[in-house]
Design an enzyme around this catalytic site. Structure first.
Site, PDB file in Angstrom:
ATOM      1  N   LYS A 186     -12.388   4.042   2.111  1.00 38.72           N
ATOM      2  CA  LYS A 186     -11.675   3.227   1.150  1.00 38.72           C
ATOM      3  C   LYS A 186     -12.172   2.008   0.766  1.00 38.72           C
ATOM      4  CE  LYS A 186      -7.106   1.218   1.986  1.00 38.72           C
ATOM      5  NZ  LYS A 186      -5.801   1.039   2.873  1.00 38.72           N
TER       6      LYS A 186
ATOM      7  N   ILE B 298      -7.198   6.356   7.849  1.00 40.39           N
ATOM      8  CA  ILE B 298      -7.608   7.141   6.924  1.00 40.39           C
ATOM      9  C   ILE B 298      -8.117   7.758   8.410  1.00 40.39           C
ATOM     10  CG2 ILE B 298      -8.787   5.277   5.466  1.00 40.39           C
ATOM     11  CD1 ILE B 298     -11.071   4.346   6.903  1.00 40.39           C
ATOM     12  N   GLU B 299      -8.097   7.515   9.447  1.00 37.53           N
ATOM     13  CA  GLU B 299      -8.470   8.547  10.731  1.00 37.53           C
ATOM     14  C   GLU B 299      -7.650   9.360  11.080  1.00 37.53           C
ATOM     15  OE1 GLU B 299      -9.720   4.379  12.408  1.00 37.53           O
ATOM     16  OE2 GLU B 299      -7.941   4.874  10.984  1.00 37.53           O
TER      17      GLU B 299
ATOM     18  N   TYR C 257     -16.615  26.686  -1.666  1.00 35.58           N
ATOM     19  CA  TYR C 257     -15.921  25.318  -2.021  1.00 35.58           C
ATOM     20  C   TYR C 257     -15.645  24.620  -3.238  1.00 35.58           C
ATOM     21  CZ  TYR C 257     -20.502  25.333  -4.958  1.00 35.58           C
ATOM     22  OH  TYR C 257     -21.472  25.979  -5.887  1.00 35.58           O
TER      23      TYR C 257
ATOM     24  N   GLU D 195       1.006  -1.259  -0.412  1.00 33.95           N
ATOM     25  CA  GLU D 195       0.231   0.099  -0.178  1.00 33.95           C
ATOM     26  C   GLU D 195       0.724   0.805  -0.164  1.00 33.95           C
ATOM     27  OE1 GLU D 195      -4.210  -1.387   2.521  1.00 33.95           O
ATOM     28  OE2 GLU D 195      -2.327  -1.568   3.472  1.00 33.95           O
TER      29      GLU D 195
END
Length: 117
Positions: free
Chosen positions: A100, A74-75, A55, A23
């Site tokens: 993910k 991902i946190e 935005y 990864e």
């Protein structure tokens, strides 16, 4: 008072993310959703961009940040996005979801949602 919301849903960005060695070598696609509390009354009355959040600028900043990021979790990525947007734009609260796809066999995606003041 309850705030109005600006949201961005389904943003897709490629990045290096994950804990496994493979990864760390290939970019993976992640999906992002954001929800930002903001008072939209003045923008609604004036119909003027200067009275709201742009935005597109927020989106460009997030894409740049995520593409350059090499977080393992991902946190960590969610936290980095929230902190950056809170620091660089005039907002008080943001909700960030990072998903993910394909991370867990038999599921569409896994993810986290965080809310920061």
């Amino acid at each position: 008072r309850k705030w109005d919301k600006i949201f961005i849903k389904g943003m897709q960005v490629e990045t290096i993310i994950g804990i496994f060695e493979w990864e760390r070598e290939v970019k993976q696609l992640i999906n992002l959703d954001l929800e930002i509390d903001y008072d939209l009354r003045k923008a609604g009355k004036t119909d003027n961009l200067k009275n709201t959040l742009n935005y597109k600028e927020i989106s460009k900043r997030i894409i740049s940040l995520v593409q350059e990021s090499k977080t393992r979790l991902i946190e960590g990525l969610a936290e980095k996005i929230a902190k950056t947007i809170l620091n660089e734009f005039d907002i008080k609260r943001i909700k960030v979801s990072v998903k993910k796809p394909g991370a867990l066999r038999g599921s569409k995606s896994v993810g986290v949602t965080i809310v920061r003041p």
